[in-house]
Enzyme design. Structure first.
Site, short mmCIF file in Angstrom:
data_model
loop_
_atom_site.label_atom_id
_atom_site.label_comp_id
_atom_site.label_asym_id
_atom_site.label_seq_id
_atom_site.Cartn_x
_atom_site.Cartn_y
_atom_site.Cartn_z
N TYR A 1 0.83 -1.20 0.00
CA TYR A 1 0.00 0.00 0.00
C TYR A 1 0.87 1.26 0.00
O TYR A 1 0.62 2.20 -0.75
CB TYR A 1 -0.91 -0.02 1.22
CG TYR A 1 -1.91 1.11 1.28
CD1 TYR A 1 -3.05 1.09 0.50
CD2 TYR A 1 -1.71 2.19 2.13
CE1 TYR A 1 -3.98 2.13 0.55
CE2 TYR A 1 -2.62 3.23 2.20
CZ TYR A 1 -3.75 3.20 1.41
OH TYR A 1 -4.66 4.22 1.45
N LYS B 1 1.26 4.44 -2.69
CA LYS B 1 1.13 5.85 -2.34
C LYS B 1 2.43 6.61 -2.59
O LYS B 1 2.41 7.82 -2.87
CB LYS B 1 0.69 5.99 -0.88
CG LYS B 1 -0.75 5.51 -0.65
CD LYS B 1 -1.74 6.20 -1.58
CE LYS B 1 -3.18 5.83 -1.30
NZ LYS B 1 -4.12 6.47 -2.25
#
Length: 389
Positions: free
Chosen positions: A165, A169
């Site tokens: 994740y 980002k």
């Protein structure tokens, strides 16, 4: 105080059917925007699909007197992203604002992540953001105006189970700072929001922690992030390439900084660096370069080379590939079958001459690397830009 309005502006919100995206779509529509509500309707982990979320939000906007259309294309594909941008232009003839909000969550330790999960996370966050940027860019360049709001995360700071994740980002961070520089000559500003909010994604991550769930729900309602996004999406936003932290009623800035560091008179050694780590790592003094050129100028200035802190005039664009060389060549000889070939039939006319198989060799595209001297420097004293990959 002038109200932040979006009258006659056309906005695309990806992931607009639920959570934060829904709040953005409703808020911007209430401020006069015409909104394309894009949502594939997947689960939190990116699996499955439903057309309901996008259509429900678009209908809610229309019931409130606003203008909206639903879109259910998949932004992880190039064609899907182009279709989303096309929906805005086809309906209203323009595209002014993009809010890149589509995202999924798979949070596991590195050893537990599957290849497919990693691909799904990166395809959505990095691929989806990049695809949408490329889809809207020609329209914004042509109009000389654009506002893009990406979605980053506190995962940039790192934590257990966030590797895939956070990687996604981190990619979005790069897709904020670089397009901001690229879009400046065209009136395009690109920023990002870093939200903390009670959404189905964040609440699921708490795994039933009742006290934290109550705290998040009470102090960080999703609706509060919409005001930050609206400002970043507005024509009056005074900056580009920055991240605003939207944490409940607190709004701040998250940034990349470079410390002043330590300048050695001789070549540093591992031991000398180790012995000076407090000064190397100290954040009492730092700068926030706005580009690679500005960062390089900072380093050159500290080394006593160059003309000052102004960004260098660097062209970091990869050259276009050279034209493919000519493929004309003589045909391969027929295999020897041990027998004479059959005579050609008599057609009553002379045979056509064989085509020339001579080809001109392609010119060599190799060239020696060149170095642009830093402003104020000359000859070998100028430092080349290093390729960091």
């Amino acid at each position: 105080m002038d109200e932040v309005r979006f009258d006659d502006r056309v906005v695309v919100v990806t992931g607009g059917g639920r959570g934060l995206g829904r709040e953005y779509a409703l808020f911007l529509a209430a401020r006069g925007a015409k909104v394309v509500v894009n949502d594939l309707g997947t689960g939190i982990d990116g699996r499955g699909a439903s057309t309901s979320p996008a259509h429900e939000v678009a209908e809610e906007i229309r019931l409130r007197g606003g203008q909206a259309v639903a879109d259910v294309h998949d932004v992880t594909t190039t064609l899907g992203a182009r279709a989303v941008a096309g929906a805005a232009v086809e309906r209203w003839g323009r595209l002014d604002v993009l809010v890149n909000n589509a995202g999924i969550s798979v949070m596991r330790p590195l050893e537990d992540l599957s290849d497919e999960e990693c691909r799904r996370v990166l395809d959505t966050h990095v691929g989806g953001t990049l695809n949408m940027l490329r889809a809207v860019w020609p329209h914004m360049v042509a109009s000389g105006y654009g506002r893009i709001v990406n979605t980053c995360s506190d995962a940039l700071f790192g934590d257990t189970g966030l590797s895939a994740y956070a990687a996604g980002k981190g990619g979005v961070l790069g897709l904020t700072t670089s397009p901001a520089a690229e879009g400046a000559p065209y009136g395009i500003k690109v920023n990002a929001v870093v939200p903390i909010a009670a959404t189905r994604m964040s609440l699921e991550a708490l795994q039933g922690d009742a006290p934290m769930t109550a705290l998040l729900t009470d102090l960080f309602p999703a609706r509060l992030v919409a005001s930050v996004v609206a400002l970043l999406a507005h024509e009056s936003v005074p900056f580009s390439g920055e991240l605003l932290h939207a944490a409940g009623r607190r709004v701040g800035r998250i940034f990349l900084g470079a410390t002043e560091g330590v300048l050695w008179k001789e070549d540093p050694t591992p031991e000398s660096i180790r012995d000076h780590l407090p000064a190397v790592r100290g954040t009492e003094g730092f700068r926030t370069p706005g580009s690679v050129s500005a960062s390089m100028a900072f380093s050159l200035e500290r080394l006593g080379v160059g003309g000052g802190p102004e960004p260098l005039a660097l062209d970091l664009t990869t050259p276009a590939p050279a034209p493919a060389p000519s493929t004309g060549s003589a045909p391969a000889p027929a295999p020897n079958t041990g027998s004479a070939p059959a005579p050609a039939p008599n057609t009553g006319s002379a045979p056509a001459p064989a085509p020339s198989t001579t080809s001109t060799p392609a010119p060599s595209t190799a060239s020696a690397p060149t170095t642009t001297p830093a402003p104020g420097a000359s000859g070998p004293a100028a430092l080349p830009v290093s390729e960091t990959g």
